[in-house]
Design an enzyme around this catalytic site. Sequence first.
Site, mmCIF file in Angstrom:
data_model
loop_
_atom_site.group_PDB
_atom_site.id
_atom_site.type_symbol
_atom_site.label_atom_id
_atom_site.label_comp_id
_atom_site.label_asym_id
_atom_site.label_seq_id
_atom_site.Cartn_x
_atom_site.Cartn_y
_atom_site.Cartn_z
ATOM 1 N N HIS A 394 0.838 -1.212 0.000
ATOM 2 C CA HIS A 394 0.000 0.000 0.000
ATOM 3 C C HIS A 394 0.868 1.255 0.000
ATOM 4 C CE1 HIS A 394 -3.732 2.239 1.272
ATOM 5 N NE2 HIS A 394 -2.813 3.080 1.748
ATOM 6 N N GLU A 395 1.835 1.309 0.909
ATOM 7 C CA GLU A 395 2.676 2.502 1.019
ATOM 8 C C GLU A 395 3.571 2.677 -0.205
ATOM 9 O OE1 GLU A 395 1.829 4.608 3.048
ATOM 10 O OE2 GLU A 395 0.673 3.390 4.444
ATOM 11 N N HIS A 398 1.654 4.606 -2.819
ATOM 12 C CA HIS A 398 1.771 6.052 -2.627
ATOM 13 C C HIS A 398 3.137 6.556 -3.099
ATOM 14 C CE1 HIS A 398 -1.948 6.601 -0.479
ATOM 15 N NE2 HIS A 398 -1.603 5.827 0.529
ATOM 16 N N HIS A 401 3.656 6.475 -6.922
ATOM 17 C CA HIS A 401 2.812 7.533 -7.480
ATOM 18 C C HIS A 401 3.524 8.890 -7.319
ATOM 19 C CE1 HIS A 401 -1.530 9.413 -7.616
ATOM 20 N NE2 HIS A 401 -0.777 9.803 -8.627
#
Length: 605
Positions: A394-395, A398, A401
């Site tokens: 998940h991290e 981020h 991105h």
Amino acid sequence: MSNDTKNKVLTRDEVNVEETWRLEDIFATDDEWEQEYKEVDALSNKAESFKGKLEDGADALFEALKYRDELSERLRRLYVYSHLKSDQDTTNSFYQAMDGRIKTLFVKASTALSYFLPELLSIDEEKINAWVEEHDGLRLYKQEFEEVNKQRPHVLPAEQEALLAQLSEVTGKSSETFSMLNNADLKFPEVKNEDDEEVELSHGRYIGFLESDNPRVREEAFKAMYSTYDKFSNTFASTLSGNIKRDNVNARIRNYSNAREAAMSNNHIPEQVYDNLVKTINDNVHLLQRYVALRKKVFELDELHMWDLFAPLVKDVDIKYTYEEAAQTMLESFHPLGEEYTSIVKEGLDNRWVDVRENVGKRSGAYSSGAYGTNPYILMNWQDNVSNLFTLAHEFGHSVHSYYSRKHQPFIYSGYSIFVAEVASTVNEAILNDYLLKTTEDEQQRIYLLNNWLDGFRGTVFRQTMFAEFEHLIHELDQQGVALTAEKLTEEYYALNKKYFGDDIVVDKEIGIEWARIPHFYYNYYVYQYATGYSAAVSLSNQILTEGEPAVERYINNFLKAGSSDYPIEVLKKAGVDMTSSAPIEEACRVFEEKLNELESLLLK
């Protein structure tokens, strides 16, 4: 190694350097940070020299914008270093002081630049457009000017803006009162755990109780939680009602048709996105009800209750991953995203973007941080379990991105809207989940992974859409002059629970008061973005896994690299999801149904 040594929490200087983030890539030393701080402090004093001059012509406006951007960029770099240093050991007073100083400088700089937007809006729109056409440097700001111009009908004369700014401290008090009552003053009773020991109920322990195998523990915790809120229902109704009235009054003052339009205009999101979400999820709510019915069958209960929704469907599944195993598994799972994407993740793993281990004083939880001109950085507090594997993926969503948007966009467009902020992280989780399902041969692990995904969808799409429906309903009721009493709020919230969860569960009367404990109802039309972002991510990940390279190219080139160079709705459209239509939410619901079909086949065979 003794158990005492193995299980103790390390101090910061005991952590292996290779498992810490390399912050010297931002500033080689604290002294270098200090020198930059002094220079940026001096630079912030020049803000006044541009005041009153933005309308002096294209060159004057361009120089002011360049100054503003340089100040902002350098401030953020200073802040990232100080807040990461502070978070890695909150007991270190030197870095606490450093972090406090940069926050103070941020306030000083933003105050010094507060004239910027009102002054920009005082310049005629046609004049700005003409300057953009004739001045090469100003062309860069075309998107920013377009977004600013959309605010013109809603920005008041300077004197009125100043009055509203002064009043904001007063109008924000309902939210503050809720927070103080909810977090500081509310006291919960004790609940008996599985071993018949009295344990004090708290916000943090509540979900743990609901995940108990023992139905008595679940019921007792549920009733204890909501009976506590019920005692203060009139006070909570007053704080929530006050907040809703503030939203509606502010919208009227600023010439919006309603509070929802005012809130969504900040991210330039059309209201039909909200309506599409609610309608499409209502059309597919039978899928949530099927999932609820499955729980009832698996637990072999005559009556399924609201307190049974978090109980584990599968027991004794303990999937362990060391950090090294998790990193390798994650890299392998990202293969569908292409070689370039995985090489960036590998660079992050090899070049110490991740602060891995828990240590004494380290901030809890996990996040991704960084600034323009720095690497992304990830804070973890690693535990050897599958949950931490998903958190790492998940991290990195981020972080990659941010890496792409900062590399391919100028500073002013290098960030991205909150509307799309959780898309890349959720895409990564979906792709990891798909990989784990394809590679596991253990049926219990497969059931766990399917249920984990379905629970995530239930909590983020169905639940947050129900929240969004409730939030809009109570804003509309207030607009119509209906008093938002505790009884009215409870009646409406209970009715929504009945509609969403269906007939295979007893919708216990206590759930009607749940509105009182949801802080997000004070966030002014925020919650819908959880559901839209998650739906967009499920749709995009499904396209990546089924279409392959064309979908990956759209996703990386049109979304991850885009930053805020276009409106968030347009950025998502170019990636392959049009959130003004129901199609992405329908597609996400289809994926939910496919996984539900498989879970049913495994559990009911």
